[in-house]
Write an enzyme that holds these catalytic residues in place. Structure first.
Site, PDB file in Angstrom:
ATOM      1  N   ASN A 188       3.680   2.471   1.919  1.00 24.88           N
ATOM      2  CA  ASN A 188       2.326   2.003   2.192  1.00 24.88           C
ATOM      3  C   ASN A 188       2.432   0.615   2.811  1.00 24.88           C
ATOM      4  O   ASN A 188       2.744  -0.347   2.130  1.00 24.88           O
ATOM      5  CB  ASN A 188       1.538   1.957   0.869  1.00 24.88           C
ATOM      6  CG  ASN A 188       0.167   1.329   1.023  1.00 24.88           C
ATOM      7  OD1 ASN A 188      -0.296   1.086   2.141  1.00 24.88           O
ATOM      8  ND2 ASN A 188      -0.480   1.054  -0.096  1.00 24.88           N
TER       9      ASN A 188
ATOM     10  N   LYS B 170       0.085  -1.174   3.959  1.00 23.55           N
ATOM     11  CA  LYS B 170      -1.102  -2.014   3.707  1.00 23.55           C
ATOM     12  C   LYS B 170      -1.536  -2.676   5.029  1.00 23.55           C
ATOM     13  O   LYS B 170      -1.368  -2.059   6.078  1.00 23.55           O
ATOM     14  CB  LYS B 170      -0.808  -3.026   2.595  1.00 23.55           C
ATOM     15  CG  LYS B 170      -0.224  -2.329   1.355  1.00 23.55           C
ATOM     16  CD  LYS B 170      -0.102  -3.200   0.151  1.00 23.55           C
ATOM     17  CE  LYS B 170       0.459  -2.382  -1.003  1.00 23.55           C
ATOM     18  NZ  LYS B 170       0.533  -3.142  -2.259  1.00 23.55           N
TER      19      LYS B 170
ATOM     20  N   HIS C 122      -6.387   3.512  -3.929  1.00 23.70           N
ATOM     21  CA  HIS C 122      -5.408   2.464  -4.207  1.00 23.70           C
ATOM     22  C   HIS C 122      -6.114   1.325  -4.959  1.00 23.70           C
ATOM     23  O   HIS C 122      -7.279   1.029  -4.704  1.00 23.70           O
ATOM     24  CB  HIS C 122      -4.814   1.939  -2.892  1.00 23.70           C
ATOM     25  CG  HIS C 122      -3.625   1.066  -3.125  1.00 23.70           C
ATOM     26  ND1 HIS C 122      -3.745  -0.242  -3.531  1.00 23.70           N
ATOM     27  CD2 HIS C 122      -2.295   1.331  -3.062  1.00 23.70           C
ATOM     28  CE1 HIS C 122      -2.526  -0.745  -3.692  1.00 23.70           C
ATOM     29  NE2 HIS C 122      -1.630   0.182  -3.412  1.00 23.70           N
TER      30      HIS C 122
ATOM     31  N   GLU D 165      -5.987  -1.738  -4.680  1.00 19.12           N
ATOM     32  CA  GLU D 165      -6.529  -2.808  -3.828  1.00 19.12           C
ATOM     33  C   GLU D 165      -7.908  -2.415  -3.290  1.00 19.12           C
ATOM     34  O   GLU D 165      -8.765  -3.272  -3.079  1.00 19.12           O
ATOM     35  CB  GLU D 165      -5.526  -3.135  -2.706  1.00 19.12           C
ATOM     36  CG  GLU D 165      -4.330  -3.909  -3.276  1.00 19.12           C
ATOM     37  CD  GLU D 165      -3.020  -3.689  -2.566  1.00 19.12           C
ATOM     38  OE1 GLU D 165      -3.005  -3.167  -1.436  1.00 19.12           O
ATOM     39  OE2 GLU D 165      -1.974  -4.040  -3.163  1.00 19.12           O
TER      40      GLU D 165
ATOM     41  N   GLU E  34       0.288   3.593 -10.292  1.00 18.26           N
ATOM     42  CA  GLU E  34       0.659   2.235  -9.892  1.00 18.26           C
ATOM     43  C   GLU E  34      -0.015   1.234 -10.824  1.00 18.26           C
ATOM     44  O   GLU E  34      -1.210   0.929 -10.653  1.00 18.26           O
ATOM     45  CB  GLU E  34       0.201   1.957  -8.451  1.00 18.26           C
ATOM     46  CG  GLU E  34       0.783   2.894  -7.428  1.00 18.26           C
ATOM     47  CD  GLU E  34       0.737   2.301  -6.032  1.00 18.26           C
ATOM     48  OE1 GLU E  34       1.811   2.196  -5.421  1.00 18.26           O
ATOM     49  OE2 GLU E  34      -0.355   1.911  -5.560  1.00 18.26           O
TER      50      GLU E  34
ATOM     51  N   GLY F 192       3.431  -5.742  -6.104  1.00 19.22           N
ATOM     52  CA  GLY F 192       3.749  -6.963  -5.366  1.00 19.22           C
ATOM     53  C   GLY F 192       4.179  -8.136  -6.235  1.00 19.22           C
ATOM     54  O   GLY F 192       4.237  -9.272  -5.760  1.00 19.22           O
TER      55      GLY F 192
ATOM     56  N   SER G 250       6.420  -2.529  -7.209  1.00 13.24           N
ATOM     57  CA  SER G 250       7.693  -3.273  -7.171  1.00 13.24           C
ATOM     58  C   SER G 250       8.927  -2.375  -7.203  1.00 13.24           C
ATOM     59  O   SER G 250       9.946  -2.734  -7.803  1.00 13.24           O
ATOM     60  CB  SER G 250       7.739  -4.307  -8.307  1.00 13.24           C
ATOM     61  OG  SER G 250       6.714  -5.272  -8.132  1.00 13.24           O
TER      62      SER G 250
END
Ligand code: 13P
Length: 252
Positions: free
Chosen positions: A12, A14, A99, A101, A169, A175, A214
């Site tokens: 991904n 992003k 996701h 985010e 996730e 991240g 990660s």
């Protein structure tokens, strides 16, 4: 790993990548076609602006393409949005929905995620449905309950093991360089499998459940051999072909 299930490794990107980054996709293609991902299915999800050019490069290759989000409607007055048929038309076979985010920055609810997954299915795309708990939920010991609740509400009833991929996730692992313990990952993945079997019957034993957050070349092997971990959804480490292929090489 789950017996008789083809592993799935997706990158991904992003909001990263300009046309110069197509060279990384080209390098991924070369690696995928040379068998560097072994038995695994390899997919990259670049920003929508690169999809059509990437599709041109990947025609006939073993590297698949996905989008990162889609609107629940097929077309209409939704300035700036991209629909599932548009992603399909640009050459995608998959689309990430839900996701964290998007759930956080765009306030997406489980109901919206389900509508997006349904739009993806209707357009002939396979949705990669993401779920995961926040740090506060983890600290309260609610990770399994949160993930099960999100999945119950986000998964369209018509999905089958062939038409959906699930990605767990943990928000706090994305991240950050942090990952849950292997035992903690296994507990959540086993819980997801149990839920899938409850709502979908024995065929759900083959639904692919990815871990994301990660994942790096240095920690992927242990994670990818856990029970009911059928692959990975990779952010930062998917931007470079060498790292992405090094993770996929766990399946060689
Ligand atoms: P990182 O691999 O950068 O932690 O991102 C994970 C992710 O959000 C993939 O969708």
């Amino acid at each position: 790993m789950t017996p008789d299930v083809r592993p799935f490794v997706a990158g991904n990107w992003k909001m990263n990548g300009l046309s110069g980054s197509l060279a990384e996709i080209e390098a991924m293609r070369l690696g995928a076609d040379a068998g560097e991902a072994g038995a695994a299915e390899l997919v990259v999800c670049p920003p929508a602006t690169l999809l059509a050019q990437a599709a041109f490069k990947l025609s006939g290759s073993k590297l698949g393409l996905g989008g990162q989000d889609c609107h629940p409607e097929a077309s209409g007055a939704f300035t700036g949005d991209i629909s599932a048929p548009m992603l399909k038309d640009a050459g995608a076979s998959y689309v990430i929905v839900g996701h964290s985010e998007r759930r956080t920055h765009h306030h997406e609810t489980d109901e919206l995620v389900r509508a997006k997954a349904q739009a993806a299915l209707k357009a002939g795309l396979t949705p990669i449905v993401c779920v995961g708990e926040t740090l506060a939920e983890r600290e309260a010991g609610q990770q399994a309950a949160v993930v099960i609740r999100q999945l119950r509400r986000s998964l369209p009833p018509e999905t089958t093991s062939e038409t959906v991929v699930i990605a767990y996730e943990p928000v706090w692992a994305i991240g950050t360089g942090l990952t849950p313990t292997f035992g903690d990952i296994a507990v959540v993945h086993n819980g997801i499998r149990a839920l899938l079997t409850e709502i979908g019957g024995p065929s759900s034993a083959k639904t692919r459940i990815l871990y994301g957050g990660s994942v790096k070349p240095t920690n992927c092997r242990e994670i990818l051999t856990l029970n009911n971990v059928d692959g990975a959804l990779i952010g930062g480490a998917s931007l470079k072909a060498a790292d992405f292929l090094a993770i996929a090489a766990a399946y060689r």
